[in-house]
Design a protein around this motif. Structure first.
Motif, PDB file in Angstrom:
ATOM      1  N   GLN A   2       0.825  -1.208   0.000  1.00 30.14           N
ATOM      2  CA  GLN A   2       0.000   0.000   0.000  1.00 30.14           C
ATOM      3  C   GLN A   2       0.861   1.260   0.000  1.00 30.14           C
ATOM      4  O   GLN A   2       0.520   2.254  -0.634  1.00 30.14           O
ATOM      5  CB  GLN A   2      -0.944   0.009   1.213  1.00 30.14           C
ATOM      6  CG  GLN A   2      -2.000  -1.073   1.196  1.00 30.14           C
ATOM      7  CD  GLN A   2      -2.988  -0.876   0.056  1.00 30.14           C
ATOM      8  OE1 GLN A   2      -3.343   0.229  -0.302  1.00 30.14           O
ATOM      9  NE2 GLN A   2      -3.420  -1.987  -0.523  1.00 30.14           N
ATOM     10  N   TYR A   3       1.962   1.191   0.711  1.00 26.10           N
ATOM     11  CA  TYR A   3       2.880   2.319   0.779  1.00 26.10           C
ATOM     12  C   TYR A   3       3.417   2.662  -0.611  1.00 26.10           C
ATOM     13  O   TYR A   3       3.466   3.827  -1.005  1.00 26.10           O
ATOM     14  CB  TYR A   3       4.005   1.969   1.756  1.00 26.10           C
ATOM     15  CG  TYR A   3       5.131   2.964   1.803  1.00 26.10           C
ATOM     16  CD1 TYR A   3       4.915   4.259   2.247  1.00 26.10           C
ATOM     17  CD2 TYR A   3       6.411   2.600   1.410  1.00 26.10           C
ATOM     18  CE1 TYR A   3       5.958   5.177   2.293  1.00 26.10           C
ATOM     19  CE2 TYR A   3       7.452   3.500   1.462  1.00 26.10           C
ATOM     20  CZ  TYR A   3       7.220   4.786   1.897  1.00 26.10           C
ATOM     21  OH  TYR A   3       8.245   5.688   1.948  1.00 26.10           O
ATOM     22  N   ARG A  16      -5.156  12.700  -4.262  1.00 21.32           N
ATOM     23  CA  ARG A  16      -6.388  12.169  -3.647  1.00 21.32           C
ATOM     24  C   ARG A  16      -6.443  10.645  -3.706  1.00 21.32           C
ATOM     25  O   ARG A  16      -6.951  10.004  -2.794  1.00 21.32           O
ATOM     26  CB  ARG A  16      -7.624  12.783  -4.294  1.00 21.32           C
ATOM     27  CG  ARG A  16      -7.754  14.264  -3.984  1.00 21.32           C
ATOM     28  CD  ARG A  16      -8.984  14.892  -4.635  1.00 21.32           C
ATOM     29  NE  ARG A  16      -8.948  16.326  -4.520  1.00 21.32           N
ATOM     30  CZ  ARG A  16      -9.325  17.018  -3.454  1.00 21.32           C
ATOM     31  NH1 ARG A  16      -9.775  16.386  -2.403  1.00 21.32           N
ATOM     32  NH2 ARG A  16      -9.247  18.331  -3.435  1.00 21.32           N
ATOM     33  N   GLU A  17      -5.910  10.083  -4.780  1.00 21.75           N
ATOM     34  CA  GLU A  17      -5.882   8.626  -4.903  1.00 21.75           C
ATOM     35  C   GLU A  17      -4.849   8.013  -3.961  1.00 21.75           C
ATOM     36  O   GLU A  17      -4.960   6.850  -3.580  1.00 21.75           O
ATOM     37  CB  GLU A  17      -5.601   8.215  -6.352  1.00 21.75           C
ATOM     38  CG  GLU A  17      -6.739   8.472  -7.311  1.00 21.75           C
ATOM     39  CD  GLU A  17      -6.813   9.910  -7.814  1.00 21.75           C
ATOM     40  OE1 GLU A  17      -5.962  10.753  -7.428  1.00 21.75           O
ATOM     41  OE2 GLU A  17      -7.732  10.210  -8.595  1.00 21.75           O
ATOM     42  N   ALA A  18      -3.852   8.787  -3.588  1.00 18.47           N
ATOM     43  CA  ALA A  18      -2.800   8.286  -2.697  1.00 18.47           C
ATOM     44  C   ALA A  18      -3.295   8.127  -1.262  1.00 18.47           C
ATOM     45  O   ALA A  18      -2.850   7.223  -0.543  1.00 18.47           O
ATOM     46  CB  ALA A  18      -1.594   9.226  -2.728  1.00 18.47           C
ATOM     47  N   VAL A  19      -4.210   8.994  -0.842  1.00 19.52           N
ATOM     48  CA  VAL A  19      -4.616   9.064   0.564  1.00 19.52           C
ATOM     49  C   VAL A  19      -5.059   7.722   1.142  1.00 19.52           C
ATOM     50  O   VAL A  19      -4.549   7.299   2.184  1.00 19.52           O
ATOM     51  CB  VAL A  19      -5.680  10.161   0.778  1.00 19.52           C
ATOM     52  CG1 VAL A  19      -6.300  10.091   2.170  1.00 19.52           C
ATOM     53  CG2 VAL A  19      -5.069  11.535   0.534  1.00 19.52           C
ATOM     54  N   PRO A  20      -6.012   7.000   0.536  1.00 21.12           N
ATOM     55  CA  PRO A  20      -6.444   5.737   1.167  1.00 21.12           C
ATOM     56  C   PRO A  20      -5.324   4.706   1.267  1.00 21.12           C
ATOM     57  O   PRO A  20      -5.295   3.907   2.208  1.00 21.12           O
ATOM     58  CB  PRO A  20      -7.581   5.243   0.272  1.00 21.12           C
ATOM     59  CG  PRO A  20      -7.513   6.026  -0.983  1.00 21.12           C
ATOM     60  CD  PRO A  20      -6.785   7.295  -0.677  1.00 21.12           C
ATOM     61  N   ALA A  25      -1.513   1.675   4.565  1.00 20.24           N
ATOM     62  CA  ALA A  25      -0.125   1.319   4.890  1.00 20.24           C
ATOM     63  C   ALA A  25       0.165   1.558   6.365  1.00 20.24           C
ATOM     64  O   ALA A  25       0.790   0.731   7.027  1.00 20.24           O
ATOM     65  CB  ALA A  25       0.834   2.126   4.022  1.00 20.24           C
ATOM     66  N   ILE A  26      -0.308   2.674   6.892  1.00 20.99           N
ATOM     67  CA  ILE A  26      -0.070   3.000   8.298  1.00 20.99           C
ATOM     68  C   ILE A  26      -0.862   2.063   9.208  1.00 20.99           C
ATOM     69  O   ILE A  26      -0.336   1.558  10.200  1.00 20.99           O
ATOM     70  CB  ILE A  26      -0.417   4.478   8.576  1.00 20.99           C
ATOM     71  CG1 ILE A  26       0.633   5.377   7.908  1.00 20.99           C
ATOM     72  CG2 ILE A  26      -0.512   4.749  10.069  1.00 20.99           C
ATOM     73  CD1 ILE A  26       0.272   6.855   7.888  1.00 20.99           C
ATOM     74  N   ASP A  35      10.019   3.219   6.511  1.00 18.52           N
ATOM     75  CA  ASP A  35       8.852   3.314   5.631  1.00 18.52           C
ATOM     76  C   ASP A  35       7.651   3.883   6.374  1.00 18.52           C
ATOM     77  O   ASP A  35       6.888   4.674   5.807  1.00 18.52           O
ATOM     78  CB  ASP A  35       8.502   1.949   5.030  1.00 18.52           C
ATOM     79  CG  ASP A  35       9.501   1.500   3.977  1.00 18.52           C
ATOM     80  OD1 ASP A  35      10.215   2.366   3.420  1.00 18.52           O
ATOM     81  OD2 ASP A  35       9.570   0.293   3.710  1.00 18.52           O
ATOM     82  N   LEU A  36       7.478   3.509   7.622  1.00 21.69           N
ATOM     83  CA  LEU A  36       6.374   4.049   8.412  1.00 21.69           C
ATOM     84  C   LEU A  36       6.555   5.557   8.600  1.00 21.69           C
ATOM     85  O   LEU A  36       5.612   6.338   8.465  1.00 21.69           O
ATOM     86  CB  LEU A  36       6.283   3.344   9.765  1.00 21.69           C
ATOM     87  CG  LEU A  36       5.132   3.782  10.668  1.00 21.69           C
ATOM     88  CD1 LEU A  36       3.779   3.548  10.003  1.00 21.69           C
ATOM     89  CD2 LEU A  36       5.217   3.052  12.007  1.00 21.69           C
ATOM     90  N   GLU A  37       7.758   5.954   8.883  1.00 23.97           N
ATOM     91  CA  GLU A  37       8.089   7.376   9.028  1.00 23.97           C
ATOM     92  C   GLU A  37       7.749   8.137   7.752  1.00 23.97           C
ATOM     93  O   GLU A  37       7.112   9.195   7.779  1.00 23.97           O
ATOM     94  CB  GLU A  37       9.584   7.481   9.341  1.00 23.97           C
ATOM     95  CG  GLU A  37      10.071   8.786   9.828  1.00 23.97           C
ATOM     96  CD  GLU A  37      11.519   8.690  10.331  1.00 23.97           C
ATOM     97  OE1 GLU A  37      12.092   9.775  10.531  1.00 23.97           O
ATOM     98  OE2 GLU A  37      12.065   7.590  10.528  1.00 23.97           O
TER      99      GLU A  37
END
Length: 125
Positions: A2-3, A16-20, A25-26, A35-37
């Protein structure tokens, strides 16, 4: 996975497509620390860029709590605070980050004064 989707959408200018994908990912809890950072940074920055300032501040605040040494998270938080018209908080964060990270000799020579002023730019002496 997802990331990577989130970053891909961001690179393509499809914030906008990146947000979900950032949220997924988080929430997945499977990302390594770096990657979480970066996911917190990407999501917070993206939310700010599309005008979701309150959500951006929530994410960037959580990111700076989890990763207190990440100056990019702090700067994006400062920009978001500016967008929310919270100018004093914004200025404090941005000036502190400048003081802590600058190698510029002129900035360094005024670090003490800038640190004092960063607490309240409206204060007079």
């Amino acid at each position: 996975m997802q990331y990577q989707y989130a970053w891909s959408f961001d690179i393509l200018g499809q914030e906008r497509e990146a947000v979900p994908h950032y949220y997924a990912a988080i929430d997945n809890n499977g990302l390594e620390s770096v990657d979480l950072e970066n996911a917190y940074l990407g999501l917070g920055s993206t939310l700010r860029s599309i005008g979701f300032y309150d959500e951006s501040l929530d994410i960037l605040s959580k990111g700076t709590e989890l990763f207190p040494t990440n100056n990019a998270l702090k700067v994006f938080k400062g920009m978001t605070l500016y967008n929310l018209k919270r100018f004093k908080e914004s200025s404090t964060i941005l000036l502190q980050c400048l003081i802590e990270t600058s190698e510029d000799t002129d900035i360094k020579s005024y670090a003490k004064a800038l640190g004092l002023y960063s607490q309240d730019l409206d204060q007079t002496f």
